[in-house]
Design a protein around this motif. Structure first.
Motif, PDB file in Angstrom:
ATOM      1  N   UNK A 147     -78.099  28.577  -5.572  1.00 37.96           N
ATOM      2  CA  UNK A 147     -78.683  28.701  -4.237  1.00 37.96           C
ATOM      3  C   UNK A 147     -78.964  30.145  -3.822  1.00 37.96           C
ATOM      4  N   UNK A 148     -78.363  31.102  -4.486  1.00 35.27           N
ATOM      5  CA  UNK A 148     -78.566  32.510  -4.149  1.00 35.27           C
ATOM      6  C   UNK A 148     -79.773  33.081  -4.899  1.00 35.27           C
ATOM      7  N   UNK A 149     -79.770  32.931  -6.229  1.00 32.50           N
ATOM      8  CA  UNK A 149     -80.820  33.557  -7.046  1.00 32.50           C
ATOM      9  C   UNK A 149     -81.927  32.601  -7.475  1.00 32.50           C
ATOM     10  N   UNK A 150     -81.708  31.305  -7.315  1.00 34.12           N
ATOM     11  CA  UNK A 150     -82.640  30.252  -7.758  1.00 34.12           C
ATOM     12  C   UNK A 150     -82.778  30.208  -9.282  1.00 34.12           C
ATOM     13  N   UNK A 151     -81.829  30.817  -9.988  1.00 35.98           N
ATOM     14  CA  UNK A 151     -81.829  30.833 -11.455  1.00 35.98           C
ATOM     15  C   UNK A 151     -81.092  29.596 -11.976  1.00 35.98           C
ATOM     16  N   UNK A 152     -81.354  29.220 -13.234  1.00 39.06           N
ATOM     17  CA  UNK A 152     -80.652  28.071 -13.820  1.00 39.06           C
ATOM     18  C   UNK A 152     -79.152  28.323 -13.937  1.00 39.06           C
ATOM     19  N   UNK A 153     -78.403  27.237 -14.004  1.00 38.32           N
ATOM     20  CA  UNK A 153     -76.948  27.304 -14.084  1.00 38.32           C
ATOM     21  C   UNK A 153     -76.474  26.822 -15.450  1.00 38.32           C
ATOM     22  N   UNK A 154     -75.344  27.332 -15.868  1.00 36.19           N
ATOM     23  CA  UNK A 154     -74.729  26.950 -17.132  1.00 36.19           C
ATOM     24  C   UNK A 154     -73.388  26.302 -16.800  1.00 36.19           C
ATOM     25  N   UNK A 155     -73.185  25.091 -17.314  1.00 33.75           N
ATOM     26  CA  UNK A 155     -71.930  24.382 -17.044  1.00 33.75           C
ATOM     27  C   UNK A 155     -70.871  24.817 -18.041  1.00 33.75           C
ATOM     28  N   UNK A 198     -77.612  35.395 -13.276  1.00 32.90           N
ATOM     29  CA  UNK A 198     -78.402  36.256 -12.391  1.00 32.90           C
ATOM     30  C   UNK A 198     -77.618  36.739 -11.173  1.00 32.90           C
ATOM     31  N   UNK A 199     -76.874  35.843 -10.545  1.00 34.35           N
ATOM     32  CA  UNK A 199     -76.140  36.230  -9.332  1.00 34.35           C
ATOM     33  C   UNK A 199     -74.698  36.624  -9.615  1.00 34.35           C
ATOM     34  N   UNK A 200     -74.193  36.260 -10.798  1.00 37.45           N
ATOM     35  CA  UNK A 200     -72.805  36.573 -11.127  1.00 37.45           C
ATOM     36  C   UNK A 200     -71.806  35.694 -10.394  1.00 37.45           C
ATOM     37  N   UNK A 201     -72.255  34.513  -9.976  1.00 41.90           N
ATOM     38  CA  UNK A 201     -71.389  33.596  -9.243  1.00 41.90           C
ATOM     39  C   UNK A 201     -71.058  32.365 -10.082  1.00 41.90           C
ATOM     40  N   UNK A 202     -69.872  31.814  -9.860  1.00 44.09           N
ATOM     41  CA  UNK A 202     -69.433  30.591 -10.528  1.00 44.09           C
ATOM     42  C   UNK A 202     -69.080  29.583  -9.448  1.00 44.09           C
ATOM     43  N   UNK A 203     -69.779  28.444  -9.457  1.00 49.48           N
ATOM     44  CA  UNK A 203     -69.582  27.403  -8.459  1.00 49.48           C
ATOM     45  C   UNK A 203     -68.644  26.335  -9.009  1.00 49.48           C
ATOM     46  N   UNK A 204     -67.648  25.916  -8.239  1.00 54.08           N
ATOM     47  CA  UNK A 204     -66.702  24.918  -8.740  1.00 54.08           C
ATOM     48  C   UNK A 204     -67.333  23.525  -8.820  1.00 54.08           C
TER      49      UNK A 204
END
Length: 62
Positions: A13-21, A32-38
């Motif tokens: 939601x911050x960078x709109x970049x794809x996520x890796x599980x 891209x954002x350096x964030x990890x979502x639980x």
């Protein structure tokens, strides 16, 4: 386990970049954002306030 179809449409939601599980930590990680979502009980928590900041080396290793 996260549904692969869901993973295909989710973006940070911050960078709109794809996520890796990351199954080991049950997190969706964004380089891209350096964030990890639980992911709790199979449900991604896509709130910036709930995300943790990854170290630079952790983000680069994705």
């Amino acid at each position: 386990m996260l549904d692969p179809n869901l993973l295909d449409i989710l973006v940070c939601p911050v960078s709109k970049a794809p996520l890796i599980y990351d199954e080991k930590t049950a997190e969706l990680k964004c380089k891209a954002s350096g964030l990890a979502y639980p992911v709790r009980d199979g449900i991604p928590v896509m709130l910036e306030e709930q995300a943790r900041s990854m170290s630079d080396s952790e983000a680069q290793s994705l």
